[in-house]
Motif scaffolding. Structure first.
Motif, PDB file in Angstrom:
ATOM      1  N   GLY A 118     -24.728  17.045 -28.787  1.00 43.18           N
ATOM      2  CA  GLY A 118     -23.595  16.685 -27.949  1.00 43.18           C
ATOM      3  C   GLY A 118     -24.032  15.850 -26.759  1.00 43.18           C
ATOM      4  O   GLY A 118     -25.197  15.833 -26.380  1.00 43.18           O
ATOM      5  N   PRO A 123     -19.357  18.705 -27.378  1.00 41.57           N
ATOM      6  CA  PRO A 123     -20.210  19.391 -28.358  1.00 41.57           C
ATOM      7  C   PRO A 123     -20.531  18.501 -29.541  1.00 41.57           C
ATOM      8  O   PRO A 123     -19.704  17.687 -29.954  1.00 41.57           O
ATOM      9  N   TRP A 127     -23.353  20.603 -34.903  1.00 44.44           N
ATOM     10  CA  TRP A 127     -23.611  21.909 -34.286  1.00 44.44           C
ATOM     11  C   TRP A 127     -22.316  22.702 -34.156  1.00 44.44           C
ATOM     12  O   TRP A 127     -22.266  23.879 -34.501  1.00 44.44           O
ATOM     13  N   TYR A 128     -21.259  22.070 -33.680  1.00 43.24           N
ATOM     14  CA  TYR A 128     -20.020  22.787 -33.400  1.00 43.24           C
ATOM     15  C   TYR A 128     -19.392  23.347 -34.679  1.00 43.24           C
ATOM     16  O   TYR A 128     -19.070  24.540 -34.763  1.00 43.24           O
ATOM     17  N   GLU A 132     -19.135  27.402 -35.888  1.00 44.15           N
ATOM     18  CA  GLU A 132     -17.815  27.998 -36.050  1.00 44.15           C
ATOM     19  C   GLU A 132     -17.645  28.596 -37.446  1.00 44.15           C
ATOM     20  O   GLU A 132     -17.137  29.716 -37.610  1.00 44.15           O
ATOM     21  N   ASN A 162     -25.919  29.623 -32.136  1.00 41.98           N
ATOM     22  CA  ASN A 162     -25.003  29.396 -31.019  1.00 41.98           C
ATOM     23  C   ASN A 162     -25.718  29.088 -29.712  1.00 41.98           C
ATOM     24  O   ASN A 162     -25.069  28.849 -28.698  1.00 41.98           O
ATOM     25  N   ALA A 223     -11.986  24.597 -36.410  1.00 48.34           N
ATOM     26  CA  ALA A 223     -13.081  23.682 -36.064  1.00 48.34           C
ATOM     27  C   ALA A 223     -12.648  22.220 -36.150  1.00 48.34           C
ATOM     28  O   ALA A 223     -12.871  21.435 -35.221  1.00 48.34           O
ATOM     29  N   LYS A 226     -10.109  21.057 -33.441  1.00 44.17           N
ATOM     30  CA  LYS A 226     -10.700  20.741 -32.136  1.00 44.17           C
ATOM     31  C   LYS A 226     -11.272  19.318 -32.140  1.00 44.17           C
ATOM     32  O   LYS A 226     -11.095  18.559 -31.171  1.00 44.17           O
ATOM     33  N   SER A 248     -19.266  12.137 -33.302  1.00 46.90           N
ATOM     34  CA  SER A 248     -19.194  13.575 -33.515  1.00 46.90           C
ATOM     35  C   SER A 248     -18.281  13.901 -34.693  1.00 46.90           C
ATOM     36  O   SER A 248     -18.597  14.761 -35.520  1.00 46.90           O
TER      37      SER A 248
END
Length: 339
Positions: A118, A123, A127-128, A132, A162, A223, A226, A248
């Motif tokens: 990120g 983020p 990874w995000y 999730e 996390n 996820a 977002k 991203s």
């Protein structure tokens, strides 16, 4: 060349008229500078293309996740494959191009940072989405026996994954090293997957567990939702953050497509025929987003309307997958709460 030949050549040159000597010199200079004028840009262009291919690496598509033979695997094999699909892009990004920390720290690897750790509070897409989805997997799909107790290795792996991806240090000196934490998480995950395939662990993926995974991917406040919201707000953020959001989203789509591919290929018989068709459409659209080659995104300045429109177009492509994913979740027992 022999001395005699050299003398003859010198004599021949001295007998030339001044005009011929000037024309000869101009011809040589023209050839030389033409070669430099044409050759240097070609070399620079080739170097730049090579850097783009190396630095802006397109997420891989693992064909094993789409193999129809996955439906014939034993239950534990299916669970192991699902665990690998959820973490595939995360592991690959961790292991490629010098590891997680350089991707996070070196500004030239801008897209890698947007995909992984990120940038500026945004983020990373890989990874995000991975964290999730993996939390749902660890909490619902790998029970010990018939009890409600989670496998402690998956619980620990979820905690390690996390860990703040922007923290970097030298772990053996007490520094906060995200890459070290992720590697510890993968040790636990790999141990679980190995035991699973050896018959020494449990995978209990029921239809309602699949519905929970699908809802986390395509549901409201899930996820992908977002990621979608950040793309839709691209016009309201500072210009230098817009490109990060696009990068991203591209990488987030890859994680989502991998996960859906195994759900569709390994657990397809659990779904109604119409739901399988819907999943195929969602997977195709998400993989299409994941393969958008980043130099396309480099066209236009960060504050240009072109980049804002590009973000909105990707958002539209992502949102088109939400209904198929949720319809598939609702077709499963226990999936009626998907929204």
């Amino acid at each position: 060349m022999s001395p005699t030949a050299q003398r003859r050549l010198a004599l021949k040159e001295s007998n030339k008229s001044p005009i011929k000597r000037i024309l000869t010199w101009l011809t040589k200079q023209t050839v030389l500078w033409s070669g430099l004028i044409i050759g240097i840009p070609v070399l620079l262009a080739a170097l730049w293309i090579g850097i783009l291919i190396w630095v802006w690496d397109t997420p891989e598509i693992n064909k094993d996740f789409q193999d129809p033979a996955n439906a014939d695997l034993a239950r534990d094999e299916k669970g192991a494959l699902l665990a690998e699909a959820i973490t595939y892009q995360f592991r690959r990004r961790l292991n490629d191009q010098g590891g997680w920390a350089p991707n996070d720290l070196v500004i030239f690897f801008d897209r890698n940072a947007a995909c992984a750790a990120g940038v500026k509070g945004e983020p990373g897409g890989i990874w995000y989405v991975t964290t999730e989805i993996f939390e749902v997997f660890a909490d619902r799909t790998a029970r010990i026996g018939g009890s409600s107790q989670d496998d402690p290795r998956l619980t620990n792996a979820a905690k390690k994954f996390n860990y703040d991806p922007r923290r970097w240090g030298i772990s053996w000196l007490g520094g906060a090293d995200s890459q070290h934490e992720y590697e510890l998480g993968f040790e636990d995950l790999d141990e679980y997957v190995k035991d699973l395939r050896a018959g020494n662990a449990v995978s209990n993926v029921r239809p309602d567990d699949l519905a929970a995974l699908l809802t986390e991917l395509g549901g409201q406040n899930g996820a992908l939702d977002k990621i979608y919201s950040r793309l839709n707000d691209a016009a309201q953020v500072p210009p230098d953050e817009r490109r990060h959001r696009v990068y991203s989203a591209i990488c987030a789509a890859a994680v989502s497509a991998d996960t859906l591919s195994v759900i569709r290929s390994a657990y397809g018989p659990d779904f109604e025929p119409d739901a399988v068709v819907a999943l195929d459409e969602a997977i195709q659209d998400l993989y299409r987003v994941s393969q958008l080659y980043p130099p396309i995104v480099l066209n236009g300045a960060d504050d240009s309307l072109w980049l804002v429109n590009h973000a909105r177009n990707i958002a539209a492509m992502l949102s088109a997958t939400f209904d198929p994913i949720l319809d598939s979740a609702r077709s499963l027992p226990g999936g009626e709460v998907a929204r």
